[in-house]
Each structure stands twice: as structure tokens, then as C-alpha cells.
Design a protein around this motif. Sequence first.
Motif, PDB file in Angstrom:
ATOM      1  N   GLY A 139      25.541   3.461  -2.869  1.00  0.00           N
ATOM      2  CA  GLY A 139      26.361   3.641  -3.648  1.00  0.00           C
ATOM      3  C   GLY A 139      24.912   3.560  -5.007  1.00  0.00           C
ATOM      4  N   GLY A 140      25.873   3.445  -6.005  1.00  0.00           N
ATOM      5  CA  GLY A 140      24.445   4.271  -7.627  1.00  0.00           C
ATOM      6  C   GLY A 140      24.486   5.272  -7.634  1.00  0.00           C
ATOM      7  N   VAL A 141      23.074   4.976  -8.247  1.00  0.00           N
ATOM      8  CA  VAL A 141      22.217   6.780  -8.578  1.00  0.00           C
ATOM      9  C   VAL A 141      21.194   6.022  -8.203  1.00  0.00           C
ATOM     10  CG1 VAL A 141      21.528   8.165 -10.228  1.00  0.00           C
ATOM     11  CG2 VAL A 141      23.636   7.030 -10.247  1.00  0.00           C
ATOM     12  N   TRP A 142      20.379   6.931  -7.084  1.00  0.00           N
ATOM     13  CA  TRP A 142      18.969   6.506  -6.626  1.00  0.00           C
ATOM     14  C   TRP A 142      18.145   7.829  -7.843  1.00  0.00           C
ATOM     15  CZ3 TRP A 142      15.736   3.552  -4.962  1.00  0.00           C
ATOM     16  CH2 TRP A 142      14.434   3.973  -4.999  1.00  0.00           C
ATOM     17  N   VAL A 143      17.262   7.104  -7.850  1.00  0.00           N
ATOM     18  CA  VAL A 143      16.847   8.277  -9.364  1.00  0.00           C
ATOM     19  C   VAL A 143      15.208   8.431  -8.188  1.00  0.00           C
ATOM     20  CG1 VAL A 143      15.251   9.410 -11.185  1.00  0.00           C
ATOM     21  CG2 VAL A 143      17.697   8.295 -10.943  1.00  0.00           C
ATOM     22  N   GLY A 144      14.141   9.035  -7.445  1.00  0.00           N
ATOM     23  CA  GLY A 144      12.963   8.358  -6.991  1.00  0.00           C
ATOM     24  C   GLY A 144      12.335   9.581  -6.237  1.00  0.00           C
ATOM     25  N   GLY A 145      11.094   9.876  -6.100  1.00  0.00           N
ATOM     26  CA  GLY A 145      10.036  10.634  -5.675  1.00  0.00           C
ATOM     27  C   GLY A 145      10.188  11.149  -4.413  1.00  0.00           C
ATOM     28  N   ARG A 146       9.360  12.069  -3.218  1.00  0.00           N
ATOM     29  CA  ARG A 146       9.124  12.518  -2.622  1.00  0.00           C
ATOM     30  C   ARG A 146       7.776  12.111  -2.102  1.00  0.00           C
ATOM     31  NH1 ARG A 146      12.249  18.641  -2.668  1.00  0.00           N
ATOM     32  NH2 ARG A 146      14.420  17.901  -3.422  1.00  0.00           N
ATOM     33  N   TYR A 147       7.540  12.608  -0.047  1.00  0.00           N
ATOM     34  CA  TYR A 147       6.245  11.822  -0.167  1.00  0.00           C
ATOM     35  C   TYR A 147       6.108  13.254   0.303  1.00  0.00           C
ATOM     36  CZ  TYR A 147       7.861   6.651  -0.268  1.00  0.00           C
ATOM     37  OH  TYR A 147       7.676   5.696  -0.828  1.00  0.00           O
ATOM     38  N   GLY A 148       4.600  13.473   0.458  1.00  0.00           N
ATOM     39  CA  GLY A 148       4.334  14.604   0.604  1.00  0.00           C
ATOM     40  C   GLY A 148       2.826  13.809   2.294  1.00  0.00           C
ATOM     41  N   TYR A 149       3.202  14.590   3.313  1.00  0.00           N
ATOM     42  CA  TYR A 149       1.949  14.215   4.217  1.00  0.00           C
ATOM     43  C   TYR A 149       1.261  15.651   4.204  1.00  0.00           C
ATOM     44  CZ  TYR A 149       4.695  15.785   8.139  1.00  0.00           C
ATOM     45  OH  TYR A 149       6.054  16.860   8.793  1.00  0.00           O
ATOM     46  N   GLY A 150      -0.340  15.825   4.440  1.00  0.00           N
ATOM     47  CA  GLY A 150      -1.394  16.470   5.274  1.00  0.00           C
ATOM     48  C   GLY A 150      -0.779  16.760   6.716  1.00  0.00           C
ATOM     49  N   PRO A 151      -1.325  18.158   7.134  1.00  0.00           N
ATOM     50  CA  PRO A 151      -1.080  18.448   8.975  1.00  0.00           C
ATOM     51  C   PRO A 151      -1.492  17.952   9.552  1.00  0.00           C
ATOM     52  CG  PRO A 151      -2.308  20.401   7.231  1.00  0.00           C
ATOM     53  CD  PRO A 151      -1.693  19.483   5.955  1.00  0.00           C
ATOM     54  N   LEU A 205       0.656  -1.208  -0.032  1.00  0.00           N
ATOM     55  CA  LEU A 205      -0.076  -0.185   0.040  1.00  0.00           C
ATOM     56  C   LEU A 205       1.140   1.193   0.115  1.00  0.00           C
ATOM     57  CD1 LEU A 205      -2.293  -1.443   2.916  1.00  0.00           C
ATOM     58  CD2 LEU A 205      -3.341  -1.173   0.577  1.00  0.00           C
ATOM     59  N   PRO A 206       0.382   2.136  -0.542  1.00  0.00           N
ATOM     60  CA  PRO A 206       1.194   3.373  -0.341  1.00  0.00           C
ATOM     61  C   PRO A 206       0.970   4.110   0.109  1.00  0.00           C
ATOM     62  CG  PRO A 206       0.426   3.526  -3.486  1.00  0.00           C
ATOM     63  CD  PRO A 206      -0.419   2.324  -2.173  1.00  0.00           C
ATOM     64  N   PRO A 207       2.104   4.593   1.206  1.00  0.00           N
ATOM     65  CA  PRO A 207       1.704   5.259   2.421  1.00  0.00           C
ATOM     66  C   PRO A 207       0.358   6.322   2.776  1.00  0.00           C
ATOM     67  CG  PRO A 207       3.929   5.379   2.185  1.00  0.00           C
ATOM     68  CD  PRO A 207       3.349   4.341   0.739  1.00  0.00           C
ATOM     69  N   LEU A 208       0.391   7.229   1.846  1.00  0.00           N
ATOM     70  CA  LEU A 208      -0.298   8.502   1.466  1.00  0.00           C
ATOM     71  C   LEU A 208      -1.746   7.667   1.593  1.00  0.00           C
ATOM     72  CD1 LEU A 208       1.357  11.301   0.291  1.00  0.00           C
ATOM     73  CD2 LEU A 208       0.665  10.989   2.655  1.00  0.00           C
ATOM     74  N   SER A 209      -1.857   6.241   0.927  1.00  0.00           N
ATOM     75  CA  SER A 209      -3.059   5.562   0.606  1.00  0.00           C
ATOM     76  C   SER A 209      -3.782   5.292   1.885  1.00  0.00           C
ATOM     77  CB  SER A 209      -3.231   4.281   0.255  1.00  0.00           C
ATOM     78  OG  SER A 209      -2.889   2.685   0.188  1.00  0.00           O
ATOM     79  N   LEU A 210      -2.566   5.155   2.890  1.00  0.00           N
ATOM     80  CA  LEU A 210      -3.295   5.015   4.602  1.00  0.00           C
ATOM     81  C   LEU A 210      -4.383   5.611   5.230  1.00  0.00           C
ATOM     82  CD1 LEU A 210      -0.161   2.783   5.310  1.00  0.00           C
ATOM     83  CD2 LEU A 210      -2.314   2.480   5.446  1.00  0.00           C
ATOM     84  N   ARG A 211      -3.901   7.344   4.909  1.00  0.00           N
ATOM     85  CA  ARG A 211      -4.348   8.657   5.455  1.00  0.00           C
ATOM     86  C   ARG A 211      -5.567   8.618   4.948  1.00  0.00           C
ATOM     87  NH1 ARG A 211      -4.376  13.956   4.118  1.00  0.00           N
ATOM     88  NH2 ARG A 211      -2.571  14.584   2.668  1.00  0.00           N
ATOM     89  N   ARG A 212      -6.056   8.813   3.701  1.00  0.00           N
ATOM     90  CA  ARG A 212      -7.228   8.640   2.883  1.00  0.00           C
ATOM     91  C   ARG A 212      -7.661   7.437   3.106  1.00  0.00           C
ATOM     92  NH1 ARG A 212      -3.549   9.853  -1.548  1.00  0.00           N
ATOM     93  NH2 ARG A 212      -3.492   7.325  -2.595  1.00  0.00           N
ATOM     94  N   ALA A 213      -7.599   6.038   4.197  1.00  0.00           N
ATOM     95  CA  ALA A 213      -8.827   4.964   3.901  1.00  0.00           C
ATOM     96  C   ALA A 213      -8.370   5.376   5.532  1.00  0.00           C
ATOM     97  CB  ALA A 213      -7.936   3.482   3.546  1.00  0.00           C
ATOM     98  N   THR A 214      -7.951   5.947   6.395  1.00  0.00           N
ATOM     99  CA  THR A 214      -8.330   6.122   8.069  1.00  0.00           C
ATOM    100  C   THR A 214      -8.864   7.553   8.149  1.00  0.00           C
ATOM    101  OG1 THR A 214      -5.680   6.095   8.473  1.00  0.00           O
ATOM    102  CG2 THR A 214      -6.623   4.583   8.328  1.00  0.00           C
TER     103      THR A 214
END
Length: 240
Positions: free
Chosen positions: A131-143, A103-112
Motif C-alpha cells: 500500500g502507498g508508495v515506497w521509495v527506497g534503495g537496494r542492498y549490495g553484497y560482495g561474493p 547497524l546497516p547490514p553491510l557494515s557487519l561485513r566490513r566489521a567481520t
Amino acid sequence: MRGALGLGALGLMLMAGCAAETKLRPTPEAGILQDNKSSAITEQEGVRLTADGAAWHGSPSDLERRVTPVYVRLENQGQRPLRLQYKDFALVGQESRFRYSALPPLSLRRATSSRDTGEQATILPASGPRGGVWVGGRYGYGPWRGWGPGWYGPGPWGWGSPFYGPYPYTYYEQPLPTEDMLNNALPEGTLEPGGTQEGFLYFQGVAHRESAVTLQVKLVDAETGEPFGSLGIPFQVSTK
């Protein structure tokens, strides 16, 4: 007074025990790590997976009563960039064959929570590339908007009861995801050859549904989208 407080503490322990705490333990067939009997390791196509189904020690402390957290560490020692997306991770019931997707972490907030305002702040994952190269996103969370529903007021467990005397006690269930959950989640992105990434995955609770599950990881080339293998670690489901 001490006797009343002792009975009150006992009542809280009994109430906390109503929900099952799920722990995943590697089966005898899994490649268990020598120094940690709750961790197991497997490897294919140059990708090494380490998984631990009993590693959560953050907030909330009762997370394993609400979802099933699994710590994973991936080392890409192959020649292909590895796609890391939640849809590529699942717990599969041994008997039911039901697939519990990560489960995407933010989907837990929407569900609960019914108080999702859409306002977001940025949190960077706690575990960065090694090591190596990491290409990824950031997580946001509401107050955070306070706490979830609880129990309170007069009655056998509230104020005026013989357990608490004149002092009220209110229980609140902490909303998910917590900051610890977001900070320690496995980020989605691309794991280049030579890179390592780690973090927690969160699955629907499997207690009382499954006696055994297998953590499955689909290996997908991040550039072509082509699957090139899969990894699996079998676990027994224990509750307490």
C-alpha cells in the motif's frame, strides 16, 4: 561408538552455550499483542510500530549470539511521508542510557571480514511495500570468500580425541551478513501515507550489558527533515 558420538555432541552443545543467545521480551508496560507474547505495539502521530525481539528464524541460526536482531513493522496512517533511516532507530539501555544505533547490514561485513573486495551484486529486500508508495534503495553484497576462522586439528576437541575417534571435526563461524539477513533487513527510504514496511534491524549484542532496553524510533518528515514525534517499546533482555 554411540557413546563416543554422544559425548561429542554434548561437547558441541557445551561449546555453543558459551555465547549468550539474546532474546528481547516486552515488559509488562508494553502493549503486547494478544496472539504473540514476544511482540508489542505502539502508535503516535498516525504511525504504528510493531516490534518483536524474538522473531529471527533465518540463517545463521545463531545470529542472536552475535548481534541483536529486532523485527519491526511500520504502518504510516498519518499525513506525512515518514523517513526510514537506520540512524532513526536505537536500543537505549534502561540503566546505562547508552544508545545502540541500528547497524546497516553491510557494515557487519566490513566489521567481520577482512576480505571485502568491493565487488557487489544486487539483492532486493524480501518485504516490499504494502500500500502507498515506497521509495527506497537496494542492498549490495560482495561474493562470499569462504568461511571465517574456526578451530581444528589435534587436541581435546579435534581429531584423535576420544570424542571423535579418527574423524576430524571443524567448526566455522559463518560471516555476516548472510543472504537471509540482507533479504530480510528493513530497507531505508520513504514511507508514504497509507504505506507499510517491515523487516529486521540489527543492533550490537546487548547480552550481559543491559537488563532492559527500549526500542526507540524517531519520527522524521521525509520532505522537510523535521522531527514530529517518537515511538518507544520497552523490552527485558533475557539470555539462554
